[in-house]
Design an enzyme around this catalytic site. Structure first.
Site, PDB file in Angstrom:
ATOM      1  N   GLY A 157       3.079 -10.763   8.474  1.00 20.91           N
ATOM      2  CA  GLY A 157       4.084  -9.697   8.614  1.00 20.91           C
ATOM      3  C   GLY A 157       3.905  -9.040   9.974  1.00 20.91           C
ATOM      4  O   GLY A 157       3.443  -9.674  10.925  1.00 20.91           O
ATOM      5  N   ARG A 158       4.248  -7.749  10.034  1.00 22.67           N
ATOM      6  CA  ARG A 158       4.147  -7.042  11.315  1.00 22.67           C
ATOM      7  C   ARG A 158       2.720  -7.059  11.860  1.00 22.67           C
ATOM      8  O   ARG A 158       2.485  -7.397  13.022  1.00 22.67           O
ATOM      9  CB  ARG A 158       4.601  -5.577  11.134  1.00 22.67           C
ATOM     10  CG  ARG A 158       6.089  -5.385  11.029  1.00 22.67           C
ATOM     11  CD  ARG A 158       6.400  -3.922  10.730  1.00 22.67           C
ATOM     12  NE  ARG A 158       5.954  -3.608   9.377  1.00 22.67           N
ATOM     13  CZ  ARG A 158       6.774  -3.508   8.334  1.00 22.67           C
ATOM     14  NH1 ARG A 158       8.066  -3.651   8.486  1.00 22.67           N
ATOM     15  NH2 ARG A 158       6.292  -3.249   7.128  1.00 22.67           N
ATOM     16  N   ILE A 159       1.752  -6.692  11.003  1.00 23.17           N
ATOM     17  CA  ILE A 159       0.371  -6.564  11.497  1.00 23.17           C
ATOM     18  C   ILE A 159      -0.225  -7.947  11.749  1.00 23.17           C
ATOM     19  O   ILE A 159      -0.861  -8.187  12.788  1.00 23.17           O
ATOM     20  CB  ILE A 159      -0.480  -5.736  10.509  1.00 23.17           C
ATOM     21  CG1 ILE A 159       0.086  -4.311  10.409  1.00 23.17           C
ATOM     22  CG2 ILE A 159      -1.940  -5.696  10.963  1.00 23.17           C
ATOM     23  CD1 ILE A 159      -0.512  -3.461   9.291  1.00 23.17           C
ATOM     24  N   ARG A 239      -6.018  -4.299   1.910  1.00 24.18           N
ATOM     25  CA  ARG A 239      -6.391  -3.461   0.779  1.00 24.18           C
ATOM     26  C   ARG A 239      -7.598  -4.088   0.092  1.00 24.18           C
ATOM     27  O   ARG A 239      -7.666  -5.317  -0.076  1.00 24.18           O
ATOM     28  CB  ARG A 239      -5.235  -3.354  -0.229  1.00 24.18           C
ATOM     29  CG  ARG A 239      -4.117  -2.408   0.176  1.00 24.18           C
ATOM     30  CD  ARG A 239      -4.572  -0.949   0.191  1.00 24.18           C
ATOM     31  NE  ARG A 239      -3.501  -0.025   0.522  1.00 24.18           N
ATOM     32  CZ  ARG A 239      -3.209   0.419   1.745  1.00 24.18           C
ATOM     33  NH1 ARG A 239      -3.921   0.011   2.779  1.00 24.18           N
ATOM     34  NH2 ARG A 239      -2.238   1.281   1.929  1.00 24.18           N
ATOM     35  N   GLU A 268     -12.982   2.187  -3.463  1.00 22.85           N
ATOM     36  CA  GLU A 268     -12.897   2.931  -2.220  1.00 22.85           C
ATOM     37  C   GLU A 268     -12.872   4.414  -2.553  1.00 22.85           C
ATOM     38  O   GLU A 268     -12.016   4.821  -3.350  1.00 22.85           O
ATOM     39  CB  GLU A 268     -11.610   2.538  -1.498  1.00 22.85           C
ATOM     40  CG  GLU A 268     -11.643   2.796  -0.026  1.00 22.85           C
ATOM     41  CD  GLU A 268     -10.466   2.144   0.693  1.00 22.85           C
ATOM     42  OE1 GLU A 268      -9.600   2.904   1.141  1.00 22.85           O
ATOM     43  OE2 GLU A 268     -10.409   0.891   0.763  1.00 22.85           O
ATOM     44  N   HIS A 287     -11.890   2.780   6.073  1.00 24.03           N
ATOM     45  CA  HIS A 287     -10.418   2.719   6.045  1.00 24.03           C
ATOM     46  C   HIS A 287      -9.827   3.505   7.222  1.00 24.03           C
ATOM     47  O   HIS A 287      -9.111   4.495   7.021  1.00 24.03           O
ATOM     48  CB  HIS A 287      -9.889   3.243   4.701  1.00 24.03           C
ATOM     49  CG  HIS A 287      -8.522   2.699   4.358  1.00 24.03           C
ATOM     50  ND1 HIS A 287      -8.095   2.479   3.067  1.00 24.03           N
ATOM     51  CD2 HIS A 287      -7.477   2.355   5.151  1.00 24.03           C
ATOM     52  CE1 HIS A 287      -6.855   2.021   3.087  1.00 24.03           C
ATOM     53  NE2 HIS A 287      -6.464   1.923   4.339  1.00 24.03           N
ATOM     54  N   ALA A 289      -8.348   1.843  10.136  1.00 24.59           N
ATOM     55  CA  ALA A 289      -7.663   0.956  11.081  1.00 24.59           C
ATOM     56  C   ALA A 289      -6.506   1.657  11.812  1.00 24.59           C
ATOM     57  O   ALA A 289      -6.217   1.349  12.954  1.00 24.59           O
ATOM     58  CB  ALA A 289      -7.165  -0.303  10.381  1.00 24.59           C
TER      59      ALA A 289
HETATM   60  C1  GLV Z   1      -3.180   2.288   5.553  1.00 22.93           C
HETATM   61  O1  GLV Z   1      -3.933   1.612   4.937  1.00 22.93           O
HETATM   62  C2  GLV Z   1      -1.764   2.287   5.370  1.00 22.93           C
HETATM   63  O2  GLV Z   1      -1.275   1.655   4.422  1.00 22.93           O
HETATM   64  O3  GLV Z   1      -1.066   2.921   6.166  1.00 22.93           O
END
Ligand code: GLV
Length: 328
Positions: A157-159, A239, A268, A287, A289
């Site tokens: 996808g985008r990332i 996730r 988490e 978490h 990023a």
């Molecule tokens: C971070 O994990 C998000 O979904 O923006």
């Protein structure tokens, strides 16, 4: 005089977004450092016209049912697996999220994780801090090459795509697995489609960029980990529950794979005595990023804009359940 809509904001977010909400709404802000407990959500939502949530809030069917006046739920995150989208859609409530603005920051961070595990950076930092650095060691803290290695991207996808663009700079061979084949990206970026089994078997680095859904929960289970190369490194900035934690602990401690680098975990947060934290070949960060100043500012602004659009009865700029507009 027109009364302002009432909204519950489940944590203090950057002013860039919060101020926009404050200008147009009466804000009830949860000031706690930790997320509001579920009973607080259940107590707050019945009076609210809008809810601005974070990924740590369980916006399940019960909370949505309690929100009898809710006209919009706006989450400051791209992932919305903590929200029962089906329940929201059934109630005609649009759910906002913040895609796009965190893509590059998350892709940068994915590479940081990958490099940290490949080149053993956290171990090196610990080594120096512990006073063990006495000389240049010909065979100390040897890692693996990133340049020229094979990268397996799960979810283009985008990332995932932004990660692929970075990988090209490292002359990596790039495989991807995604339920949707992306011929235009194959041509543009030279990425090769592979079935998940083949990707797992061939990649030196496997990086996860899929949403958490019933289909992707434990996608990386014992069988998947056993299929990976013993020299491979797993990166998860998607996730936590996409990976079966118990299987990962065995994989890392028994050497089915070389290392893992995790921005997300299941559970988490991880308790300090969790087995993953005692493994030297596992890098875990909390978490973060998307955690850059400008990215979090933009996320807060978009969350505010989604919220305000929903309160005005306008289509949300970024809606996670667009089917809500078909059902109305
Ligand atoms: C971070 O994990 C998000 O979904 O923006």
């Amino acid at each position: 005089m027109e009364t302002k809509p009432l909204v519950f904001v489940t944590r203090r977010i950057p002013e860039e977004g919060l101020n926009l909400v404050r200008e147009a709404c009466t804000v009830r802000l949860w000031e706690g450092e930790l997320p509001p407990p579920k009973d607080v959500l259940l107590r707050e939502v019945p009076a609210c016209d809008g809810l601005l949530s974070l990924l740590t809030d369980p916006i399940d069917a019960e909370v949505i049912a309690a929100g009898v006046r809710l006209r919009v739920i706006s989450q400051m995150a791209v992932g919305v697996d903590n929200i029962d989208l089906r329940a929201a859609t059934a109630r005609g409530i649009p759910v906002g999220h913040t895609p796009g603005v965190l893509t590059e920051a998350t892709a940068d961070f994915t590479f940081a994780l990958l490099m940290a595990a490949a080149r053993r950076i956290p171990e090196g930092v610990d080594y120096v801090r512990a006073g063990k650095w006495r000389t240049w060691e010909p065979m100390g803290l040897l890692g693996v090459d990133v340049w020229g290695a094979t990268l397996g991207i799960v979810g283009l996808g985008r990332i995932g795509t932004a990660v692929a663009r970075r990988a090209r700079g490292f002359a990596m061979r790039i495989l991807y697995y995604d339920p949707t084949r992306r011929p235009e990206l194959e041509a543009e970026l030279g990425v090769e489609y592979a079935e998940l089994e083949d990707l797992l078997a061939q990649a030196d680095f496997v990086t996860l960029h899929c949403p958490l859904t019933p289909q992707t929960r434990h996608l990386i289970n014992e069988a998947a980990l056993r299929r990976m190369k013993p020299t491979a490194i797993l990166v998860n900035a998607a996730r936590g529950p996409v990976v079966d934690t118990g299987a990962l602990i065995r994989a890392l401690s028994e050497g089915w794979i070389r290392a893992a680098a995790l921005d997300v975990t299941d559970p988490e947060p991880l308790p300090p005595d969790h087995p993953l934290l005692s493994l030297p070949n596992c890098v875990v960060v909390p978490h973060i990023a998307s955690a850059t100043v400008s990215t979090r500012n933009r996320m807060a602004r978009i969350a505010a804009e989604n919220l305000l659009a929903g309160l005005r009865g306008q289509r949300l700029p970024y809606c996670a359940n667009p089917e809500v507009y078909r059902e109305l």
